[in-house]
Write an enzyme that holds these catalytic residues in place. Structure first.
Site, PDB file in Angstrom:
ATOM      1  N   HIS A  19     128.584  26.296  56.061  1.00 13.65           N
ATOM      2  CA  HIS A  19     128.002  27.430  55.334  1.00 13.65           C
ATOM      3  C   HIS A  19     127.983  28.692  56.201  1.00 13.65           C
ATOM      4  O   HIS A  19     128.210  29.798  55.699  1.00 13.65           O
ATOM      5  CB  HIS A  19     126.596  27.123  54.804  1.00 13.65           C
ATOM      6  CG  HIS A  19     126.095  28.254  53.971  1.00 13.65           C
ATOM      7  ND1 HIS A  19     126.504  28.421  52.661  1.00 13.65           N
ATOM      8  CD2 HIS A  19     125.340  29.327  54.269  1.00 13.65           C
ATOM      9  CE1 HIS A  19     125.999  29.556  52.196  1.00 13.65           C
ATOM     10  NE2 HIS A  19     125.274  30.124  53.153  1.00 13.65           N
ATOM     11  N   HIS A  77     124.035  36.971  60.288  1.00 14.78           N
ATOM     12  CA  HIS A  77     124.502  38.201  59.636  1.00 14.78           C
ATOM     13  C   HIS A  77     124.330  39.445  60.511  1.00 14.78           C
ATOM     14  O   HIS A  77     125.173  40.328  60.519  1.00 14.78           O
ATOM     15  CB  HIS A  77     123.737  38.423  58.332  1.00 14.78           C
ATOM     16  CG  HIS A  77     123.991  37.351  57.333  1.00 14.78           C
ATOM     17  ND1 HIS A  77     125.231  37.105  56.807  1.00 14.78           N
ATOM     18  CD2 HIS A  77     123.166  36.463  56.753  1.00 14.78           C
ATOM     19  CE1 HIS A  77     125.150  36.109  55.949  1.00 14.78           C
ATOM     20  NE2 HIS A  77     123.905  35.696  55.902  1.00 14.78           N
TER      21      HIS A  77
HETATM   22 ZN   LIG Z   1     124.695  32.155  53.091  1.00 13.17          ZN
END
Ligand SMILES: [Zn+2]
Length: 300
Positions: free
Chosen positions: A235, A262
């Protein structure tokens, strides 16, 4: 020569929004050459749009949020990850609200929707961001870098101090086939204590075992368990590919991530864009042997 691509016709994905718990619809629509990827809010007056690029990234906590002066969209990385793998250059992503359907927490529904309508080549050459020298970013114990490579390759290492996760690694040449098989079905994950805290604040109301892997202090709570023993690192690879779309052009290079989420990915992408001496804009076609090599790696 590699030409730019869009999709053949419009295609929809319906689902619930992770935070609101309300039904929302995302529509992928073809876009002309040299358009790039744009989000469009069809529910707002004038249907404002937002081009996907790194400077638009306004939040990187649990998910990547793109924010403009008029509107923002959250959790963009799952629907965008397929675009990196399929090498879709030009696309409108229309939304009838502020949220993207969470679906099952993976990219499978978006990928299926794109595969269903298929892609077409357009009459303009694709311009790659071709990495010529390593670009390195580090923050604490997190690292992210990119090195030259004839194709797109991603190596991801995660290390969570949790008995069900621990250290996991994945190294993959990215193309339609490898993404579909190895990455697209890997679901997002969260910890039960965080989910409860979010719900108490009126967030993650749509969150459930139907759209995430949930972990308590020592195990996975979902009754059906995992889709892959190392679904977590798969993922994270999916997320990284989604974030790569914010580069604004397809990458030709090898991205290596160590404990990078991120936020680090966004910083690496901004650093790439600032490192003008370390990449070139190229069109493939002049060197046939190189093109053949890249074509086979990209599965085209
Ligand atoms: Zn994600």
């Amino acid at each position: 020569m590699f030409l730019q691509k869009t999709i053949r016709k419009r295609t929809e994905v319906k689902g619930i929004g992770l935070h609101s718990g309300k039904t929302c619809t995302l529509t992928f629509a073809p876009a002309p050459p040299n358009t790039g990827v744009h989000f469009v809010r069809t529910d707002l007056p004038g249907k404002p749009s937002l081009k996907v690029y790194a400077a638009q990234v306004s939040a990187t906590g649990y998910a990547t949020t793109l924010g403009g002066p008029v509107f923002s969209v959250a959790t963009v990385e799952h629907c965008m990850s397929a675009l990196s793998a399929l090498r879709i250059d030009n696309l409108f992503i229309e939304l009838d609200g502020p949220e993207i359907p969470i679906c099952d927490g993976s990219a499978e529904a978006f990928l299926k929707s794109l595969h269903l309508v298929g892609m077409i080549e357009q009459d303009q050459p694709r311009k790659y961001c071709y990495i010529t020298q390593p670009i390195y970013f580090e923050e604490g114990d997190k690292q992210a870098y990119v090195v030259p490579y004839h194709g797109l390759r991603v190596s991801v290492t995660i290390d969570f101090p949790h008995p069900a996760i621990g250290r996991q690694k994945l190294d993959l040449d990215i193309n339609d086939q490898s993404f579909t098989r190895e990455v697209s079905r890997a679901r997002t994950f969260g910890f039960l204590k965080d989910v409860e805290a979010l719900k108490a604040r009126g967030l993650a109301l749509g969150g459930s075992l139907e759209n995430a892997i949930v972990l308590d202090d020592d195990k996975v709570v979902n009754p059906d368990g995992l889709r892959f023993p190392d679904e977590f690192v798969r993922h994270k690879t999916l997320d990284a590919l989604g974030d790569l779309v914010t580069l604004g052009m397809p990458l030709m290079g090898h991205v290596v991530l160590f404990k990078a989420g991120h936020d680090i990915m966004n910083k690496l992408i901004r650093k790439i864009l600032d490192s003008k001496d370390c990449f070139k804009h190229i069109e493939l076609g002049a060197d046939i042997s190189e093109e053949a090599l890249v074509r086979s790696r990209l599965g085209e």
